[in-house]
Design a protein around this motif. Structure first.
Motif, PDB file in Angstrom:
ATOM      1  N   GLU A 209       0.841  -1.186   0.000  1.00  0.00           N
ATOM      2  CA  GLU A 209       0.000   0.000   0.000  1.00  0.00           C
ATOM      3  C   GLU A 209       0.884   1.246   0.000  1.00  0.00           C
ATOM      4  O   GLU A 209       2.087   1.165   0.266  1.00  0.00           O
ATOM      5  CB  GLU A 209      -0.905   0.006   1.233  1.00  0.00           C
ATOM      6  CG  GLU A 209      -1.845  -1.190   1.322  1.00  0.00           C
ATOM      7  CD  GLU A 209      -2.620  -1.207   2.620  1.00  0.00           C
ATOM      8  OE1 GLU A 209      -3.644  -0.503   2.710  1.00  0.00           O
ATOM      9  OE2 GLU A 209      -2.193  -1.925   3.547  1.00  0.00           O
ATOM     10  N   ARG A 210       0.278   2.405  -0.291  1.00  0.00           N
ATOM     11  CA  ARG A 210       1.059   3.628  -0.236  1.00  0.00           C
ATOM     12  C   ARG A 210       1.487   3.901   1.203  1.00  0.00           C
ATOM     13  O   ARG A 210       0.829   3.465   2.153  1.00  0.00           O
ATOM     14  CB  ARG A 210       0.288   4.801  -0.832  1.00  0.00           C
ATOM     15  CG  ARG A 210      -0.974   5.209  -0.112  1.00  0.00           C
ATOM     16  CD  ARG A 210      -1.785   6.170  -1.010  1.00  0.00           C
ATOM     17  NE  ARG A 210      -2.876   6.826  -0.328  1.00  0.00           N
ATOM     18  CZ  ARG A 210      -4.083   6.322  -0.138  1.00  0.00           C
ATOM     19  NH1 ARG A 210      -4.354   5.084  -0.555  1.00  0.00           N
ATOM     20  NH2 ARG A 210      -5.019   7.023   0.464  1.00  0.00           N
ATOM     21  N   LYS A 213      -1.783   7.428   4.113  1.00  0.00           N
ATOM     22  CA  LYS A 213      -3.109   7.670   3.559  1.00  0.00           C
ATOM     23  C   LYS A 213      -3.293   9.134   3.162  1.00  0.00           C
ATOM     24  O   LYS A 213      -4.258   9.489   2.477  1.00  0.00           O
ATOM     25  CB  LYS A 213      -4.187   7.284   4.586  1.00  0.00           C
ATOM     26  CG  LYS A 213      -4.216   5.794   4.908  1.00  0.00           C
ATOM     27  CD  LYS A 213      -4.464   4.952   3.657  1.00  0.00           C
ATOM     28  CE  LYS A 213      -4.462   3.464   3.975  1.00  0.00           C
ATOM     29  NZ  LYS A 213      -4.606   2.631   2.744  1.00  0.00           N
ATOM     30  N   ARG A 217      -4.075   8.794  -3.687  1.00  0.00           N
ATOM     31  CA  ARG A 217      -4.400   7.391  -3.955  1.00  0.00           C
ATOM     32  C   ARG A 217      -4.250   7.064  -5.423  1.00  0.00           C
ATOM     33  O   ARG A 217      -4.013   5.911  -5.795  1.00  0.00           O
ATOM     34  CB  ARG A 217      -5.841   7.110  -3.519  1.00  0.00           C
ATOM     35  CG  ARG A 217      -6.214   5.639  -3.519  1.00  0.00           C
ATOM     36  CD  ARG A 217      -7.674   5.417  -3.221  1.00  0.00           C
ATOM     37  NE  ARG A 217      -8.504   5.859  -4.330  1.00  0.00           N
ATOM     38  CZ  ARG A 217      -8.735   5.132  -5.429  1.00  0.00           C
ATOM     39  NH1 ARG A 217      -8.209   3.922  -5.550  1.00  0.00           N
ATOM     40  NH2 ARG A 217      -9.498   5.595  -6.390  1.00  0.00           N
ATOM     41  N   GLU A 218      -4.357   8.060  -6.271  1.00  0.00           N
ATOM     42  CA  GLU A 218      -4.277   7.854  -7.716  1.00  0.00           C
ATOM     43  C   GLU A 218      -3.445   8.949  -8.355  1.00  0.00           C
ATOM     44  O   GLU A 218      -3.584  10.125  -8.006  1.00  0.00           O
ATOM     45  CB  GLU A 218      -5.697   7.837  -8.312  1.00  0.00           C
ATOM     46  CG  GLU A 218      -5.733   7.663  -9.815  1.00  0.00           C
ATOM     47  CD  GLU A 218      -7.162   7.617 -10.345  1.00  0.00           C
ATOM     48  OE1 GLU A 218      -7.848   6.615 -10.075  1.00  0.00           O
ATOM     49  OE2 GLU A 218      -7.587   8.590 -11.010  1.00  0.00           O
ATOM     50  N   MET A 292       3.114  10.118  -4.219  1.00  0.00           N
ATOM     51  CA  MET A 292       2.824   8.775  -3.709  1.00  0.00           C
ATOM     52  C   MET A 292       4.134   8.027  -3.504  1.00  0.00           C
ATOM     53  O   MET A 292       4.947   7.930  -4.424  1.00  0.00           O
ATOM     54  CB  MET A 292       1.935   8.001  -4.679  1.00  0.00           C
ATOM     55  CG  MET A 292       1.624   6.573  -4.201  1.00  0.00           C
ATOM     56  SD  MET A 292       0.974   5.485  -5.502  1.00  0.00           S
ATOM     57  CE  MET A 292      -0.658   6.172  -5.758  1.00  0.00           C
ATOM     58  N   TYR A 337      -2.273   3.690  -9.216  1.00  0.00           N
ATOM     59  CA  TYR A 337      -3.295   3.875  -8.184  1.00  0.00           C
ATOM     60  C   TYR A 337      -3.256   2.729  -7.177  1.00  0.00           C
ATOM     61  O   TYR A 337      -2.732   1.648  -7.454  1.00  0.00           O
ATOM     62  CB  TYR A 337      -4.695   3.976  -8.801  1.00  0.00           C
ATOM     63  CG  TYR A 337      -5.225   2.687  -9.377  1.00  0.00           C
ATOM     64  CD1 TYR A 337      -6.063   1.859  -8.626  1.00  0.00           C
ATOM     65  CD2 TYR A 337      -4.897   2.293 -10.671  1.00  0.00           C
ATOM     66  CE1 TYR A 337      -6.552   0.677  -9.157  1.00  0.00           C
ATOM     67  CE2 TYR A 337      -5.377   1.104 -11.208  1.00  0.00           C
ATOM     68  CZ  TYR A 337      -6.214   0.308 -10.434  1.00  0.00           C
ATOM     69  OH  TYR A 337      -6.697  -0.867 -10.953  1.00  0.00           O
ATOM     70  N   GLU A 338      -3.823   3.009  -6.006  1.00  0.00           N
ATOM     71  CA  GLU A 338      -3.922   1.988  -4.965  1.00  0.00           C
ATOM     72  C   GLU A 338      -5.342   1.441  -4.927  1.00  0.00           C
ATOM     73  O   GLU A 338      -6.315   2.204  -4.868  1.00  0.00           O
ATOM     74  CB  GLU A 338      -3.577   2.573  -3.596  1.00  0.00           C
ATOM     75  CG  GLU A 338      -3.682   1.546  -2.460  1.00  0.00           C
ATOM     76  CD  GLU A 338      -3.550   2.172  -1.088  1.00  0.00           C
ATOM     77  OE1 GLU A 338      -4.581   2.269  -0.390  1.00  0.00           O
ATOM     78  OE2 GLU A 338      -2.430   2.564  -0.717  1.00  0.00           O
ATOM     79  N   ASP A 339      -5.460   0.110  -4.999  1.00  0.00           N
ATOM     80  CA  ASP A 339      -6.753  -0.541  -4.809  1.00  0.00           C
ATOM     81  C   ASP A 339      -6.900  -0.768  -3.308  1.00  0.00           C
ATOM     82  O   ASP A 339      -6.277  -1.663  -2.741  1.00  0.00           O
ATOM     83  CB  ASP A 339      -6.800  -1.868  -5.570  1.00  0.00           C
ATOM     84  CG  ASP A 339      -8.185  -2.495  -5.581  1.00  0.00           C
ATOM     85  OD1 ASP A 339      -8.837  -2.477  -4.516  1.00  0.00           O
ATOM     86  OD2 ASP A 339      -8.599  -3.003  -6.638  1.00  0.00           O
ATOM     87  N   GLU A 340      -7.716   0.061  -2.675  1.00  0.00           N
ATOM     88  CA  GLU A 340      -7.815   0.017  -1.212  1.00  0.00           C
ATOM     89  C   GLU A 340      -8.480  -1.265  -0.717  1.00  0.00           C
ATOM     90  O   GLU A 340      -8.195  -1.730   0.390  1.00  0.00           O
ATOM     91  CB  GLU A 340      -8.579   1.239  -0.712  1.00  0.00           C
ATOM     92  CG  GLU A 340      -7.817   2.540  -0.927  1.00  0.00           C
ATOM     93  CD  GLU A 340      -8.552   3.737  -0.383  1.00  0.00           C
ATOM     94  OE1 GLU A 340      -7.931   4.506   0.380  1.00  0.00           O
ATOM     95  OE2 GLU A 340      -9.742   3.908  -0.727  1.00  0.00           O
ATOM     96  N   LYS A 343      -5.686  -3.902  -1.420  1.00  0.00           N
ATOM     97  CA  LYS A 343      -4.451  -3.467  -0.777  1.00  0.00           C
ATOM     98  C   LYS A 343      -3.211  -3.735  -1.633  1.00  0.00           C
ATOM     99  O   LYS A 343      -2.243  -4.352  -1.198  1.00  0.00           O
ATOM    100  CB  LYS A 343      -4.297  -4.155   0.599  1.00  0.00           C
ATOM    101  CG  LYS A 343      -5.410  -3.794   1.564  1.00  0.00           C
ATOM    102  CD  LYS A 343      -5.228  -4.464   2.913  1.00  0.00           C
ATOM    103  CE  LYS A 343      -6.344  -4.066   3.866  1.00  0.00           C
ATOM    104  NZ  LYS A 343      -6.208  -4.705   5.193  1.00  0.00           N
TER     105      LYS A 343
END
Length: 526
Positions: A209-210, A213, A217-218, A292, A337-340, A343
């Motif tokens: 994950e990044r 927070k 995120r993208e 990021m 991007y991060e897929d929350e 993860k």
């Protein structure tokens, strides 16, 4: 000869063959552990560790490499299976089953009185001939877009159409030239995750994950810096830090590090990928700049990401370079991007080497591993088919080859012919096991299929495991990569020869470390 003399002679024979029989039993035990998984009706194996953790799988190499095996002969067979997996990525069960049959038949011949050297000679002749015949029966694949690849993926993927479709789509995106590259493995682009949707995309995944927070995120039109190191100031030893000069050096390194962070911001970098940890001050500065940052990325994933975005990884000391030079080592991507939910980080549309990723979804955590193994097998088979062509599956090609190898026996003088018989039996073994796993009588069905192959002149005839009728495997779409068959047969021959050549098993003595007495010389009296 008296009964006592006969018993003594029998004991001598048993003692002489003890190593051979012991090794044969170990090989047979290993083969029996995986043979039940062979074919479309093959069943699963449950592996349980001492903590009660369970793995349920149909994958031969997973069973072999996970099971507890202490016998040296068993370990030899497992190592052969590992080599098959590393080279081709599939066919380990077939190789193991054929090796078990070869060794078992070879030992039977030796017990009957055939010299081991003659058995090995015949095995070599039979395997060599079988390899030639399989290559002759191979049919080429036109490329990554050949429709037959879906059937290859479906057979290797144990009938999972969704997985087969994903793998074939990925192969088409990557292209024939890349698939034929020996340094590239299609199975490496497979990943499975709980709750994910099945998809194929041009890009790479990073299972991290990044860093914060508060970071974006993208990122669109990403300018990517890859650091194959920690994003921290250069280190200084504690002893040096205690001195005035050392403390001054420490302050200088801190200042340089802050300057390096400012360079990253000035360059317009908006994604930083880091191999190791990130200093708190770096996190703060880069977060404020809207960058990021992803840290502690595995070396394999970092390398793939760098290649895809076209970046050249640098060490922390490389950040000292002028801004103009640093600009040349940056990579680019259309989107990061991060897929929350899942993860992980997705990098799409990199400007470097095109790379595809196959993401296989799984409903629960328990089936994630098995779904991934199935997809990797399918991917390995598809690539092997593009590289080396295909042959009819279902054990049909082995039966056809066995019929022709039998004819070779007639031209061999002496007892080496018995070694050829072993190869014939080993070639029939995959079909027999597939039939048995499907619930039919192998002896009955093998006769039916061989008779049909001879009568109709079709090497592609085998058994439809659903109906029990003789059927054309090519018409049913049951096909296998040629390379899988060739490597399995070659591996079986190699391990069989190695086992049959072992005449004696001797336990090595334990090497004790030498203890120094503190005396260089000794005076002896008397």
């Amino acid at each position: 000869m008296s009964l006592k003399q006969q018993a003594s002679a029998g004991s001598d024979v048993d003692e002489r063959l003890a190593a051979l029989v012991t090794n044969s039993n170990a090989i047979r035990a290993i083969a029996s552990a995986v043979e039940g998984t062979l074919g479309p009706k093959g069943l699963d194996t449950m592996l349980v560790d001492k903590f009660g953790e369970v793995v349920i799988t149909n994958d031969g190499v997973t069973i072999l490499t996970t099971m507890e095996a202490n016998h040296p002969a068993a370990k030899m067979l497992i190592n052969i299976a590992k080599a098959q997996q590393a080279e081709i990525g599939d066919g380990t069960t077939t190789a193991t089953v054929m090796a078990g049959a070869l060794v078992g038949c070879g030992v039977e011949q030796v017990i009957k009185g055939v010299p081991v050297s003659r058995v090995i000679e015949g095995v070599r002749v039979g395997v060599r001939k079988a390899l030639e015949l399989v290559e002759k029966k191979s049919r080429p694949v036109s490329g990554a877009d050949d429709p037959i690849l879906h059937q290859i993926a479906l057979v290797a993927g144990r009938g999972y159409d969704d997985i087969a479709s994903l793998v074939v789509k990925a192969a088409g995106m990557i292209g024939t030239e890349k698939l034929k590259d020996s340094g590239f493995k299609l199975s490496d682009i497979i990943t499975a995750e709980e709750g994910a949707n099945n998809e194929v995309f041009m890009g790479v995944l990073i299972n991290k994950e990044r860093l914060s927070k508060h970071m974006p995120r993208e990122v669109i039109d990403a300018k990517v810096l890859v650091i194959d190191d920690a994003l921290e100031p250069e280190e200084i030893e504690d002893e040096a830090l205690a001195t005035e000069a050392g403390f001054a050096r420490y302050q200088e390194l801190q200042r340089q590090f802050r300057e390096n962070l400012d360079k990253i911001v000035d360059l317009g970098v908006n994604v930083v990928l880091v191999d190791r940890g990130v200093e708190d001050i770096a996190e703060e500065v880069l977060t404020d700049a809207g960058i990021m940052v992803v840290q502690r990325i595995s070396n394999k994933e970092l390398r793939k990401a760098a290649e895809h975005v076209g970046a050249r990884p640098i060490k922390r000391t490389g950040l000292k370079k002028p801004v103009e030079e640093l600009a040349k080592i940056l990579g680019m991507a259309e989107k990061v991007y991060e897929d929350e939910k899942l993860k992980h980080i997705c990098i799409l549309g990199g400007k470097g080497k095109p790379m595809a990723t196959v993401l296989v979804g799984a409903a629960t955590e328990e089936v994630v591993g098995e779904r991934e193994r199935i997809a990797k097998d399918a991917a390995a088979s598809v690539q092997a088919a593009v590289r080396g062509g295909i042959v009819p599956g279902g054990g049909s090609v082995e039966l056809a080859v066995a019929r022709e190898v039998e004819k070779v026996r007639e031209s061999i003088r002496g007892m080496a012919a018995y070694g050829v018989d072993c190869v014939v039996e080993a070639l029939k073994r995959p079909f027999s096991q597939i039939v048995a796993n499907a619930g039919f009588n192998p002896l009955e069905k093998i006769g039916d299929v061989i008779a049909a192959q001879v009568t109709e002149g079709k090497d592609s005839l085998s058994l439809d495991c659903d109906t029990g009728d003789v059927a054309d495997m090519l018409e049913l779409g049951v096909v296998d990569p040629t390379l899988v068959k060739l490597h399995a047969l070659r591996a079986a021959g190699e391990v069989a020869e190695a086992i049959l050549r072992i005449d004696t098993i001797i336990k090595k003595k334990e090497e004790k470390p030498e203890h120094k007495t503190g005396k260089e010389n000794f005076d002896w009296e008397g």
